[in-house]
Design a protein around this motif. Structure first.
Motif, mmCIF file in Angstrom:
data_model
loop_
_atom_site.group_PDB
_atom_site.id
_atom_site.type_symbol
_atom_site.label_atom_id
_atom_site.label_comp_id
_atom_site.label_asym_id
_atom_site.label_seq_id
_atom_site.Cartn_x
_atom_site.Cartn_y
_atom_site.Cartn_z
ATOM 1 N N ARG A 192 91.375 37.314 68.559
ATOM 2 C CA ARG A 192 91.270 36.903 67.150
ATOM 3 C C ARG A 192 89.895 36.334 66.842
ATOM 4 O O ARG A 192 89.334 36.581 65.761
ATOM 5 N N SER A 193 89.333 35.580 67.772
ATOM 6 C CA SER A 193 87.976 35.060 67.579
ATOM 7 C C SER A 193 86.945 36.183 67.571
ATOM 8 O O SER A 193 85.968 36.141 66.807
ATOM 9 N N GLU A 194 87.153 37.195 68.413
ATOM 10 C CA GLU A 194 86.254 38.350 68.418
ATOM 11 C C GLU A 194 86.313 39.078 67.079
ATOM 12 O O GLU A 194 85.276 39.474 66.519
ATOM 13 N N ILE A 195 87.508 39.251 66.571
ATOM 14 C CA ILE A 195 87.680 39.916 65.276
ATOM 15 C C ILE A 195 87.051 39.081 64.166
ATOM 16 O O ILE A 195 86.422 39.623 63.245
ATOM 17 N N ALA A 196 87.195 37.764 64.244
ATOM 18 C CA ALA A 196 86.572 36.887 63.242
ATOM 19 C C ALA A 196 85.061 37.095 63.219
ATOM 20 O O ALA A 196 84.451 37.165 62.147
ATOM 21 N N ASP A 197 84.440 37.201 64.401
ATOM 22 C CA ASP A 197 82.994 37.454 64.465
ATOM 23 C C ASP A 197 82.644 38.786 63.806
ATOM 24 O O ASP A 197 81.649 38.884 63.069
ATOM 25 N N GLU A 198 83.437 39.802 64.069
ATOM 26 C CA GLU A 198 83.182 41.126 63.482
ATOM 27 C C GLU A 198 83.311 41.075 61.969
ATOM 28 O O GLU A 198 82.484 41.656 61.246
ATOM 29 N N TRP A 199 84.316 40.396 61.476
ATOM 30 C CA TRP A 199 84.534 40.334 60.033
ATOM 31 C C TRP A 199 83.500 39.455 59.343
ATOM 32 O O TRP A 199 83.143 39.708 58.190
ATOM 33 N N ILE A 200 83.020 38.433 60.044
ATOM 34 C CA ILE A 200 81.931 37.621 59.483
ATOM 35 C C ILE A 200 80.707 38.500 59.228
ATOM 36 O O ILE A 200 80.043 38.391 58.187
ATOM 37 N N GLU A 201 80.418 39.354 60.186
ATOM 38 C CA GLU A 201 79.282 40.264 60.030
ATOM 39 C C GLU A 201 79.499 41.218 58.862
ATOM 40 O O GLU A 201 78.576 41.488 58.078
ATOM 41 N N LEU A 202 80.711 41.730 58.721
ATOM 42 C CA LEU A 202 81.012 42.634 57.610
ATOM 43 C C LEU A 202 80.900 41.920 56.266
ATOM 44 O O LEU A 202 80.382 42.496 55.302
ATOM 45 N N MET A 203 81.377 40.672 56.199
ATOM 46 C CA MET A 203 81.265 39.919 54.950
ATOM 47 C C MET A 203 79.802 39.679 54.577
ATOM 48 O O MET A 203 79.446 39.609 53.404
ATOM 49 N N GLY A 204 78.944 39.574 55.601
ATOM 50 C CA GLY A 204 77.525 39.386 55.350
ATOM 51 C C GLY A 204 76.859 40.598 54.732
ATOM 52 O O GLY A 204 75.767 40.499 54.164
ATOM 53 N N GLU A 205 77.501 41.757 54.845
ATOM 54 C CA GLU A 205 76.945 42.988 54.284
ATOM 55 C C GLU A 205 77.280 43.168 52.806
ATOM 56 O O GLU A 205 76.752 44.074 52.154
#
Length: 225
Positions: A192-205
């Motif tokens: 879940r923490s790994e997915i949170a990191d991935e989604w943080i990056e996507l939100m930054g786009e």
């Protein structure tokens, strides 16, 4: 006078013509989308903070308070409240509900990813795959599907942590396998923490996406597209 409850009067209504300008709607939606993306980035950081604390809380309760109603402390809302209290800008409406939905989606996505990992590892993780697939499948309607009460993500992890190891039949009863729900809960939290990191990056786009969308929007509103 006219009354909606009078059976002798015909129903009547008034029509109002409204012009719908899609470009104008998009222009109003983009700032909302941007605000949600920024909030989701912050909320996903909170998810990571919570993930880093759950197992310590669980082991503390096992040792000091084994009769507790919860397997671990529910701290996500408290962290969110503390964070929003000191932020410079105001939150969007339904911030608390949006956070819970995001938290729930992260939990479901991490469970799906773990199931795919177990399946890809074949015989080595066959017991874990079969058991977790059944455990998740029996609870998906109560924890993830549709409109859910607040805190269902924590309830799912709680249920997993409270489930003792068990033996399940394999190969048509010719062998047995031992399940490890504690290991699965730890992996789901980690993923879940790994997915949170991935989604943080996507939100930054999102901001970059809006630059392109605003260019197209400007052309449409000027009649050049």
């Amino acid at each position: 006078g006219w009354s909606k409850n009078n059976p002798h009067l015909e129903e009547r209504w008034v029509e109002f013509p409204i012009d719908i300008r899609p470009a104008s709607l998009v222009q109003r939606l983009l700032p909302v989308r941007q605000q949600l993306a920024l909030e989701f980035q912050k909320d996903l950081q909170i998810v990571k903070i919570v993930d880093s604390m759950i197992m310590d809380s669980y082991f503390t309760k096992v040792k000091e308070d084994p009769e507790s109603d919860h397997a671990f402390d529910r701290i996500s809302v408290a962290i969110l409240s503390n964070f929003t209290e000191f932020q410079e800008s105001g939150s969007s409406p339904f911030r608390r509900g949006n956070f819970d939905l995001l938290y729930n989606l992260c939990t479901q996505a991490s469970t799906h990813r773990l199931l795919r990992e177990f399946k890809a590892e074949g015989k080595v993780r066959e017991v874990s795959f079969l058991w977790l697939r059944r455990f998740y499948g029996e609870r998906v309607k109560d924890f993830f599907d549709g409109d859910q009460p607040f805190g269902k993500a924590d309830d799912f992890i709680d249920a997993l942590l409270r489930t003792p190891p068990s033996l399940i039949d394999m190969d048509g009863g010719r062998s047995v396998g031992l399940t490890d729900p504690l290991m699965m809960a730890e992996r789901i939290i980690s993923i879940r923490s790994e997915i949170a990191d991935e989604w943080i990056e996507l939100m930054g786009e999102v901001k970059e996406d809006h630059l392109r969308l605003n260019d197209v929007l400007m052309r449409v509103m000027m009649g050049k597209a």
